[in-house]
Write a protein that holds these residues in place. Structure first.
Motif, mmCIF file in Angstrom:
data_model
loop_
_atom_site.group_PDB
_atom_site.id
_atom_site.type_symbol
_atom_site.label_atom_id
_atom_site.label_comp_id
_atom_site.label_asym_id
_atom_site.label_seq_id
_atom_site.Cartn_x
_atom_site.Cartn_y
_atom_site.Cartn_z
ATOM 1 N N MET A 1 -37.006 -11.633 4.776
ATOM 2 C CA MET A 1 -35.634 -11.515 5.265
ATOM 3 C C MET A 1 -35.794 -10.881 6.878
ATOM 4 O O MET A 1 -36.243 -9.764 6.728
ATOM 5 C CB MET A 1 -34.768 -10.896 4.415
ATOM 6 N N SER A 2 -35.112 -11.453 7.695
ATOM 7 C CA SER A 2 -35.169 -10.762 8.981
ATOM 8 C C SER A 2 -34.381 -9.459 8.836
ATOM 9 O O SER A 2 -33.327 -9.254 8.322
ATOM 10 C CB SER A 2 -34.480 -11.749 9.901
ATOM 11 N N THR A 3 -34.506 -8.421 9.787
ATOM 12 C CA THR A 3 -33.800 -7.541 10.274
ATOM 13 C C THR A 3 -32.262 -7.847 10.368
ATOM 14 O O THR A 3 -31.276 -7.126 9.882
ATOM 15 C CB THR A 3 -34.401 -6.719 11.426
ATOM 16 N N ASN A 4 -31.986 -8.764 11.111
ATOM 17 C CA ASN A 4 -30.725 -9.233 11.510
ATOM 18 C C ASN A 4 -30.054 -9.511 10.218
ATOM 19 O O ASN A 4 -28.775 -9.291 9.872
ATOM 20 C CB ASN A 4 -30.714 -10.224 12.661
ATOM 21 N N GLY A 5 -30.774 -10.407 9.429
ATOM 22 C CA GLY A 5 -30.309 -11.067 8.420
ATOM 23 C C GLY A 5 -29.866 -10.006 7.287
ATOM 24 O O GLY A 5 -28.886 -9.934 6.615
ATOM 25 N N SER A 6 -30.818 -8.879 7.115
ATOM 26 C CA SER A 6 -30.445 -7.824 6.129
ATOM 27 C C SER A 6 -29.233 -7.229 6.533
ATOM 28 O O SER A 6 -28.461 -6.378 5.705
ATOM 29 C CB SER A 6 -31.542 -7.014 5.920
ATOM 30 N N LEU A 7 -29.017 -6.831 7.764
ATOM 31 C CA LEU A 7 -28.038 -6.200 8.316
ATOM 32 C C LEU A 7 -26.660 -6.903 8.267
ATOM 33 O O LEU A 7 -25.986 -6.185 7.758
ATOM 34 C CB LEU A 7 -28.030 -5.915 9.973
ATOM 35 N N ALA A 8 -26.839 -8.097 8.655
ATOM 36 C CA ALA A 8 -25.407 -8.847 8.274
ATOM 37 C C ALA A 8 -25.178 -8.934 6.897
ATOM 38 O O ALA A 8 -24.068 -8.637 6.350
ATOM 39 C CB ALA A 8 -25.751 -10.430 8.750
ATOM 40 N N LYS A 9 -26.192 -8.878 5.964
ATOM 41 C CA LYS A 9 -25.697 -8.900 4.631
ATOM 42 C C LYS A 9 -25.357 -7.535 4.066
ATOM 43 O O LYS A 9 -24.509 -7.594 3.158
ATOM 44 C CB LYS A 9 -27.175 -9.365 3.677
ATOM 45 N N ALA A 10 -25.935 -6.410 4.720
ATOM 46 C CA ALA A 10 -25.200 -5.134 4.317
ATOM 47 C C ALA A 10 -24.018 -4.885 4.823
ATOM 48 O O ALA A 10 -23.101 -3.992 4.270
ATOM 49 C CB ALA A 10 -26.546 -4.047 4.774
ATOM 50 N N SER A 11 -23.764 -5.349 5.941
ATOM 51 C CA SER A 11 -22.427 -4.916 6.690
ATOM 52 C C SER A 11 -21.167 -6.092 6.013
ATOM 53 O O SER A 11 -20.058 -5.482 5.997
ATOM 54 C CB SER A 11 -22.435 -5.393 8.097
ATOM 55 N N LEU A 12 -21.659 -7.037 5.399
ATOM 56 C CA LEU A 12 -20.658 -8.048 4.872
ATOM 57 C C LEU A 12 -19.596 -7.453 4.234
ATOM 58 O O LEU A 12 -18.423 -7.634 4.329
ATOM 59 C CB LEU A 12 -21.151 -9.189 4.355
ATOM 60 N N PRO A 13 -19.851 -6.701 3.114
ATOM 61 C CA PRO A 13 -18.835 -5.991 2.190
ATOM 62 C C PRO A 13 -17.863 -5.246 2.822
ATOM 63 O O PRO A 13 -16.750 -4.933 2.434
ATOM 64 C CB PRO A 13 -19.674 -5.464 1.145
ATOM 65 N N TYR A 14 -18.299 -4.360 3.825
ATOM 66 C CA TYR A 14 -17.727 -3.634 4.566
ATOM 67 C C TYR A 14 -16.600 -4.176 5.448
ATOM 68 O O TYR A 14 -15.641 -3.821 5.468
ATOM 69 C CB TYR A 14 -18.555 -2.446 5.435
ATOM 70 N N ILE B 1 -22.910 4.415 8.926
ATOM 71 C CA ILE B 1 -22.384 4.147 10.185
ATOM 72 C C ILE B 1 -23.295 3.625 11.012
ATOM 73 O O ILE B 1 -22.947 2.814 12.040
ATOM 74 C CB ILE B 1 -22.054 5.485 10.820
ATOM 75 N N SER B 2 -24.663 3.450 10.922
ATOM 76 C CA SER B 2 -25.586 2.922 11.543
ATOM 77 C C SER B 2 -25.351 1.177 11.436
ATOM 78 O O SER B 2 -25.900 0.540 12.322
ATOM 79 C CB SER B 2 -26.885 3.070 11.113
ATOM 80 N N LEU B 3 -24.500 0.818 10.492
ATOM 81 C CA LEU B 3 -24.214 -0.686 10.497
ATOM 82 C C LEU B 3 -22.909 -1.100 11.192
ATOM 83 O O LEU B 3 -22.337 -2.136 11.368
ATOM 84 C CB LEU B 3 -23.808 -0.947 9.047
ATOM 85 N N LEU B 4 -22.472 -0.063 12.021
ATOM 86 C CA LEU B 4 -20.966 -0.428 12.721
ATOM 87 C C LEU B 4 -21.104 -1.517 13.658
ATOM 88 O O LEU B 4 -20.157 -2.261 13.368
ATOM 89 C CB LEU B 4 -20.647 0.935 13.469
ATOM 90 N N ASN B 5 -22.115 -1.773 14.378
ATOM 91 C CA ASN B 5 -22.055 -3.099 15.369
ATOM 92 C C ASN B 5 -22.127 -4.192 14.435
ATOM 93 O O ASN B 5 -21.334 -5.053 14.846
ATOM 94 C CB ASN B 5 -23.297 -2.842 16.253
ATOM 95 N N SER B 6 -22.975 -4.136 13.444
ATOM 96 C CA SER B 6 -23.055 -5.366 12.547
ATOM 97 C C SER B 6 -21.742 -5.759 11.769
ATOM 98 O O SER B 6 -21.261 -6.858 11.778
ATOM 99 C CB SER B 6 -24.325 -5.397 11.799
#
Length: 186
Positions: A1-14, A91-96
């Motif tokens: 999985m790409s980094t952007n994909g994993s970031l999006a997946k982790a940020s979705l619930p928030y 907080i590192s996921l904030l942008n996503s």
């Protein structure tokens, strides 16, 4: 999985939780404005981005900085959300999270986000004409253009709507001609 994909997946619930809570208290637009303000502020400072994303810095120090930066600038709803992200070390996921939240808002408003890659900066008249045409094409209530400059396109532009790509660039046309000539040789 790409980094952007994993970031999006982790940020979705928030992003979904913030969106749902904003809807409940009828602060969707205010939350959007606050998030855009936060994003603009943080994106202007590499030092701040590095500070917030550094896992070695204790949450209380991050909270203090956020408090100094955003007190009286943003609503308590978003402020509490930032603190939750700090406490959970997200907080590192904030942008996503902000990007995902804004996509949810656009979906609610039936706004289609369209990426435009052009070789030159588009004029306001060109932007408005593109918005109108794309609004009709996508059958959307509104269109939000996200513009990127790519001089390698030589001229013209590329439109990306979700997974659909419309290539009206000179480099794209040259590529099509080259592939046609290669097929014709066989």
């Amino acid at each position: 999985m790409s980094t952007n994909g994993s970031l999006a997946k982790a940020s979705l619930p928030y992003a979904e939780a913030l969106f749902e809570s904003s809807q409940l208290i009828q602060l969707v637009e205010k939350t959007s404005q606050d998030l855009k303000f936060i994003n603009d502020t943080i994106s202007k400072s590499l030092l701040l981005r590095n500070f917030l994303s550094n896992p070695l810095i204790i949450p209380d120090a991050k909270k203090k900085v956020l408090e100094n930066l955003f007190t009286d600038q943003i609503g308590s709803h978003v402020f509490n959300f930032l603190f939750i992200l700090v406490e959970r070390r997200r907080i590192s996921l904030l942008n996503s999270i902000i990007d995902t939240y804004l996509i949810l808002v656009y979906q609610l408003e039936l706004t289609t986000v369209v990426e435009i890659y052009s070789s030159l900066v588009l004029t306001e008249i060109q932007k408005k004409a593109l918005e109108k045409k794309l609004q009709v094409m996508t059958n959307s209530k509104a269109v939000k253009l996200v513009l990127y400059i790519k001089p390698e396109l030589i001229g013209g532009f590329v439109v990306k709507i979700g997974s659909k790509v419309i290539d009206m660039s000179i480099s794209g046309q040259l590529s099509q001609i080259a592939s046609y000539l290669n097929v014709a040789r066989l």
